[in-house]
Design a protein around this motif. Structure first.
Motif, PDB file in Angstrom:
ATOM      1  N   THR A 230       3.028   2.926   2.904  1.00 31.52           N
ATOM      2  CA  THR A 230       4.020   2.102   3.457  1.00 31.52           C
ATOM      3  C   THR A 230       5.130   2.974   3.408  1.00 31.52           C
ATOM      4  O   THR A 230       5.622   3.628   2.629  1.00 31.52           O
ATOM      5  CB  THR A 230       4.453   0.719   2.887  1.00 31.52           C
ATOM      6  OG1 THR A 230       3.046  -0.093   2.579  1.00 31.52           O
ATOM      7  CG2 THR A 230       5.529   0.116   3.123  1.00 31.52           C
ATOM      8  N   PRO A 231       6.064   3.045   4.804  1.00 32.39           N
ATOM      9  CA  PRO A 231       7.152   3.850   4.700  1.00 32.39           C
ATOM     10  C   PRO A 231       8.235   3.520   3.900  1.00 32.39           C
ATOM     11  O   PRO A 231       8.206   2.176   3.276  1.00 32.39           O
ATOM     12  CB  PRO A 231       7.741   3.402   6.156  1.00 32.39           C
ATOM     13  CG  PRO A 231       6.570   2.920   6.904  1.00 32.39           C
ATOM     14  CD  PRO A 231       5.732   2.291   5.921  1.00 32.39           C
ATOM     15  N   ALA A 232       9.013   4.449   3.204  1.00 32.73           N
ATOM     16  CA  ALA A 232       9.934   3.991   2.131  1.00 32.73           C
ATOM     17  C   ALA A 232      10.855   2.791   2.414  1.00 32.73           C
ATOM     18  O   ALA A 232      11.017   2.081   1.652  1.00 32.73           O
ATOM     19  CB  ALA A 232      10.658   5.272   2.023  1.00 32.73           C
ATOM     20  N   GLU A 233      11.366   2.835   3.587  1.00 32.80           N
ATOM     21  CA  GLU A 233      12.281   1.700   3.880  1.00 32.80           C
ATOM     22  C   GLU A 233      11.720   0.155   3.958  1.00 32.80           C
ATOM     23  O   GLU A 233      12.135  -0.646   3.459  1.00 32.80           O
ATOM     24  CB  GLU A 233      13.264   2.051   5.110  1.00 32.80           C
ATOM     25  CG  GLU A 233      14.275   2.931   4.809  1.00 32.80           C
ATOM     26  CD  GLU A 233      15.230   2.665   3.851  1.00 32.80           C
ATOM     27  OE1 GLU A 233      15.918   1.490   3.677  1.00 32.80           O
ATOM     28  OE2 GLU A 233      15.201   3.297   2.552  1.00 32.80           O
ATOM     29  N   LEU A 234      10.401   0.276   4.256  1.00 34.95           N
ATOM     30  CA  LEU A 234       9.965  -1.032   4.417  1.00 34.95           C
ATOM     31  C   LEU A 234       9.281  -1.520   3.083  1.00 34.95           C
ATOM     32  O   LEU A 234       9.374  -2.466   2.565  1.00 34.95           O
ATOM     33  CB  LEU A 234       8.467  -0.862   5.456  1.00 34.95           C
ATOM     34  CG  LEU A 234       7.575  -2.184   5.314  1.00 34.95           C
ATOM     35  CD1 LEU A 234       8.444  -3.265   5.986  1.00 34.95           C
ATOM     36  CD2 LEU A 234       6.453  -2.001   6.384  1.00 34.95           C
ATOM     37  N   PHE A 235       8.937  -0.432   2.131  1.00 34.90           N
ATOM     38  CA  PHE A 235       8.600  -0.601   0.707  1.00 34.90           C
ATOM     39  C   PHE A 235       9.727  -1.231   0.240  1.00 34.90           C
ATOM     40  O   PHE A 235       9.727  -2.207  -0.675  1.00 34.90           O
ATOM     41  CB  PHE A 235       8.374   0.780   0.084  1.00 34.90           C
ATOM     42  CG  PHE A 235       8.360   0.745  -1.266  1.00 34.90           C
ATOM     43  CD1 PHE A 235       7.450   0.201  -2.203  1.00 34.90           C
ATOM     44  CD2 PHE A 235       9.515   1.352  -1.946  1.00 34.90           C
ATOM     45  CE1 PHE A 235       7.704   0.035  -3.638  1.00 34.90           C
ATOM     46  CE2 PHE A 235       9.627   1.467  -3.535  1.00 34.90           C
ATOM     47  CZ  PHE A 235       8.820   0.806  -4.333  1.00 34.90           C
ATOM     48  N   TRP A 236      11.131  -0.722   0.383  1.00 30.48           N
ATOM     49  CA  TRP A 236      12.196  -1.247  -0.140  1.00 30.48           C
ATOM     50  C   TRP A 236      12.263  -2.574   0.156  1.00 30.48           C
ATOM     51  O   TRP A 236      12.783  -3.465  -0.629  1.00 30.48           O
ATOM     52  CB  TRP A 236      13.403  -0.390  -0.026  1.00 30.48           C
ATOM     53  CG  TRP A 236      14.709  -1.142  -0.506  1.00 30.48           C
ATOM     54  CD1 TRP A 236      15.709  -1.514   0.503  1.00 30.48           C
ATOM     55  CD2 TRP A 236      15.130  -1.352  -1.899  1.00 30.48           C
ATOM     56  NE1 TRP A 236      16.871  -2.000  -0.300  1.00 30.48           N
ATOM     57  CE2 TRP A 236      16.466  -2.196  -1.658  1.00 30.48           C
ATOM     58  CE3 TRP A 236      14.259  -1.449  -3.129  1.00 30.48           C
ATOM     59  CZ2 TRP A 236      16.956  -2.791  -2.603  1.00 30.48           C
ATOM     60  CZ3 TRP A 236      15.247  -1.995  -4.032  1.00 30.48           C
ATOM     61  CH2 TRP A 236      16.525  -2.566  -4.023  1.00 30.48           C
ATOM     62  N   VAL A 237      12.477  -2.940   1.620  1.00 31.15           N
ATOM     63  CA  VAL A 237      12.686  -4.277   1.970  1.00 31.15           C
ATOM     64  C   VAL A 237      11.579  -5.452   1.273  1.00 31.15           C
ATOM     65  O   VAL A 237      12.118  -6.356   1.211  1.00 31.15           O
ATOM     66  CB  VAL A 237      12.507  -4.415   3.529  1.00 31.15           C
ATOM     67  CG1 VAL A 237      12.548  -5.814   4.155  1.00 31.15           C
ATOM     68  CG2 VAL A 237      13.761  -3.564   4.046  1.00 31.15           C
ATOM     69  N   LYS A 238      10.481  -4.910   1.410  1.00 28.93           N
ATOM     70  CA  LYS A 238       9.579  -5.908   0.553  1.00 28.93           C
ATOM     71  C   LYS A 238       9.937  -6.259  -0.809  1.00 28.93           C
ATOM     72  O   LYS A 238       9.990  -7.201  -1.425  1.00 28.93           O
ATOM     73  CB  LYS A 238       8.091  -5.416   0.649  1.00 28.93           C
ATOM     74  CG  LYS A 238       7.725  -5.166   2.334  1.00 28.93           C
ATOM     75  CD  LYS A 238       6.171  -4.749   1.996  1.00 28.93           C
ATOM     76  CE  LYS A 238       5.487  -5.029   3.572  1.00 28.93           C
ATOM     77  NZ  LYS A 238       4.081  -4.919   3.566  1.00 28.93           N
ATOM     78  N   VAL A 239      10.038  -5.064  -1.657  1.00 26.35           N
ATOM     79  CA  VAL A 239      10.558  -5.216  -3.043  1.00 26.35           C
ATOM     80  C   VAL A 239      11.780  -6.138  -3.078  1.00 26.35           C
ATOM     81  O   VAL A 239      11.941  -6.920  -4.061  1.00 26.35           O
ATOM     82  CB  VAL A 239      10.827  -3.819  -3.631  1.00 26.35           C
ATOM     83  CG1 VAL A 239      11.326  -4.100  -5.117  1.00 26.35           C
ATOM     84  CG2 VAL A 239       9.464  -2.884  -3.831  1.00 26.35           C
ATOM     85  N   GLU A 240      12.864  -5.794  -2.424  1.00 29.59           N
ATOM     86  CA  GLU A 240      14.048  -6.541  -2.519  1.00 29.59           C
ATOM     87  C   GLU A 240      14.059  -7.991  -2.226  1.00 29.59           C
ATOM     88  O   GLU A 240      14.347  -8.684  -2.740  1.00 29.59           O
ATOM     89  CB  GLU A 240      15.044  -5.893  -1.521  1.00 29.59           C
ATOM     90  CG  GLU A 240      16.476  -6.566  -1.377  1.00 29.59           C
ATOM     91  CD  GLU A 240      17.369  -5.994  -0.458  1.00 29.59           C
ATOM     92  OE1 GLU A 240      18.458  -6.028  -0.757  1.00 29.59           O
ATOM     93  OE2 GLU A 240      16.989  -5.613   0.509  1.00 29.59           O
TER      94      GLU A 240
ATOM     95  N   THR B 222       0.904  -1.308   0.007  1.00 27.33           N
ATOM     96  CA  THR B 222      -0.067  -0.194  -0.040  1.00 27.33           C
ATOM     97  C   THR B 222       0.845   1.227  -0.022  1.00 27.33           C
ATOM     98  O   THR B 222       1.898   1.176   0.432  1.00 27.33           O
ATOM     99  CB  THR B 222      -0.830  -0.021   1.253  1.00 27.33           C
ATOM    100  OG1 THR B 222      -0.120   0.040   2.484  1.00 27.33           O
ATOM    101  CG2 THR B 222      -1.934  -1.175   1.271  1.00 27.33           C
ATOM    102  N   LYS B 223       0.323   2.313  -0.607  1.00 25.85           N
ATOM    103  CA  LYS B 223       1.022   3.450  -0.649  1.00 25.85           C
ATOM    104  C   LYS B 223       1.469   4.215   0.711  1.00 25.85           C
ATOM    105  O   LYS B 223       2.112   5.273   0.280  1.00 25.85           O
ATOM    106  CB  LYS B 223       0.464   4.523  -1.812  1.00 25.85           C
ATOM    107  CG  LYS B 223       0.709   4.066  -3.359  1.00 25.85           C
ATOM    108  CD  LYS B 223       0.274   4.936  -4.267  1.00 25.85           C
ATOM    109  CE  LYS B 223       0.199   4.117  -5.661  1.00 25.85           C
ATOM    110  NZ  LYS B 223      -0.185   5.125  -6.725  1.00 25.85           N
TER     111      LYS B 223
END
Length: 485
Positions: A363-373, A360-361
């Motif tokens: 989501t904090p930036a670093e958590l977004f990156w962790v999920k994508v990675e 969801t938009k």
């Protein structure tokens, strides 16, 4: 210097207290010292990087000194360990766990003080060649030679080491940049970045690409200075200077890495959202291509390979769910939904359409990156995993994540979690767990299991306090409880 002394005899602890006090008085120094009567209390209390020197009785009830040192080494590979014993029988074994020295009792000033002097001198040299960092795991020492680059996002300073380890602390870049910039190999490329020139592969127009394939932003104001500094650095090192890449894409494409830089297609019709999310991805070294609607996304996916597609749901023409199905048939590319729609039904619809994640938009930036990675790594390498609600156990990567955030587990803690999670209905006795993890080593009465289970439960509960994954069955042992139970 931070010292810990562990000995089961009160008179020995008193003797060490007096000796260390005498040493501090004679040398005019002040050390932080802690004393422990048993190794179980010490292991439960210890954190990574907390001590510079540990003095350990080689023979204690339950867990002996060598066994304890093995557990200490899992938490801290750098701390100096001095064994103390009445006999030299276990001296050989002590060096198998990286002992710094082996002292015979009774210990006196003549044998101890020169050792403390030597440790002091070595720590001073370490201070000159490293940066002391207090992170979430404890106190760590960052080697200047192993530090690839430093990044600051939302008041979090991330130290990216050349071996892939990332250390974090809450601070401003200005808090640490002085010590780094005092060294000739470090340069500030951007208001949020410092880079070690020893790891630079290419200096382009808008970015620096490191030898490990990371993309470091290069600000326009610093561009000329960085180019000149890099040329001077190469000349001093005697390295042939190559012409810089003409643009960011060319520089990145010259890096051949199995785990990046990843090519990501971001599909979103909102210009502000496209800019926000693509900036985060590029800061982490990704090559980002943009599309505004499903038709152009399908056309781009047909012509080029992407490691992942980030797909908004509400886009012009066909919605994201319909586009996802076509993308999966077209290129088998993993699709992650990125949407402002937060309702559970909409998220379930995304998974039903073939998405591997729904972010969801808000989501904090670093958590977004962790999920994508995490999702890209799993998709690229087809890793085997076990999933129990928010808890994901990655068997190939030998790690565990809760809601996308990696738990800091030692190898033994991970092994225990994996073993008991595979048989969630079974109540494991302490002796069964000991046998599964430590094999044929002599049974110690359950102390090791108690230490590790306590530590593992605390980490799980801290990461996800809404559910207890491990429960104690009184009088019997421990049982793993999946989150959906």
């Amino acid at each position: 210097m931070r010292i810990a002394v562990c000995d089961d005899e009160d008179k020995e602890l008193t003797h060490f207290t007096e000796l260390i006090a005498e040493y501090q008085f004679i040398r005019g120094v002040s050390h932080e010292c802690r004393f422990f009567h048993n190794i179980t209390d010490f292991l439960c209390d210890m954190k990574a990087g907390e001590y510079d020197l540990i003095m350990l009785d080689a023979v204690m009830p339950g867990i002996n000194g060598v066994q304890a040192a093995r557990e200490i080494r899992e938490l801290d590979t750098d701390v100096k360990i001095i064994f103390v014993s009445l006999s030299a029988e276990s001296a050989v074994d002590s060096y198998s766990v990286g002992a710094y020295y082996y002292l015979l009792k009774p210990v006196d000033a003549g044998s101890l003080f020169p050792l403390l002097d030597r440790v002091e001198n070595e720590l001073c040299l370490q201070d000159e060649e490293s940066l002391a960092l207090k992170d979430r795991k404890g106190i760590a020492r960052i080697s200047f030679t192993g530090l690839e680059y430093v990044e600051v996002i939302n008041k979090t300073v991330s130290f990216h080491m050349a071996d892939g380890i990332i250390r974090e602390m809450t601070a401003a870049l200005s808090d640490i940049e002085g010590k780094l910039l005092a060294r000739p190999e470090f340069l500030k490329t951007h208001r949020s970045y410092l880079v070690n020139l020893n790891y630079v592969q290419t200096v382009g127009v808008n970015c620096i690409v490191t030898k490990n394939g990371h993309n470091i932003p290069l600000s326009r104001q610093r561009r000329n200075h960085i180019h000149d500094a890099y040329r001077n650095f190469l000349n001093q090192e005697g390295i042939a200077l190559c012409e810089p890449a003409t643009n960011e894409t060319e520089a990145l494409e010259n890096q051949k890495r199995s785990d990046g830089p990843w090519r990501i297609l971001l599909v979103d019709d909102d210009p502000a959202d496209r800019t926000f999310w693509s900036d985060i991805l590029r800061r982490h070294g990704c090559m980002v291509h943009l599309a505004e609607h499903g038709e152009s996304a399908l056309s781009m996916a047909a012509d080029e390979h992407y490691d992942c597609v980030l797909l908004d749901v509400m886009i012009p023409g066909e919605d994201g769910y319909a586009v996802c199905g076509k993308l999966r048939k077209l290129a088998h590319t993993p699709v992650i939904f990125l949407s402002c729609l937060t309702e559970p039904d909409r998220q379930m619809e995304g998974f039903a359409a073939g998405g591997i994640e729904y972010i969801t938009k808000n989501t904090p930036a670093e958590l977004f990156w962790v999920k994508v990675e995490t999702r890209i790594k799993l998709a690229v390498s087809e890793q085997t995993q076990l999933c129990y609600g928010p808890l994901l156990i990655d068997l190939t990567g030998h790690r565990a994540l809760i809601d996308g955030n990696e738990l800091t587990l030692t190898p033994i803690e991970f092994d225990i979690l994996l073993r008991i999670s595979e048989h969630s209905e079974h109540v494991f006795t302490p002796e069964e767990i000991f046998g599964l993890v430590w094999g044929s080593e002599p049974w110690d009465g359950g102390q090791m299991v108690q230490v590790y289970m306590s530590r593992l439960r605390r980490k799980l509960e801290k990461a996800w306090n809404a559910h207890h994954f491990i429960e104690t069955v009184w009088g019997q042992g421990y049982r793993f409880v999946p989150a959906d139970r």
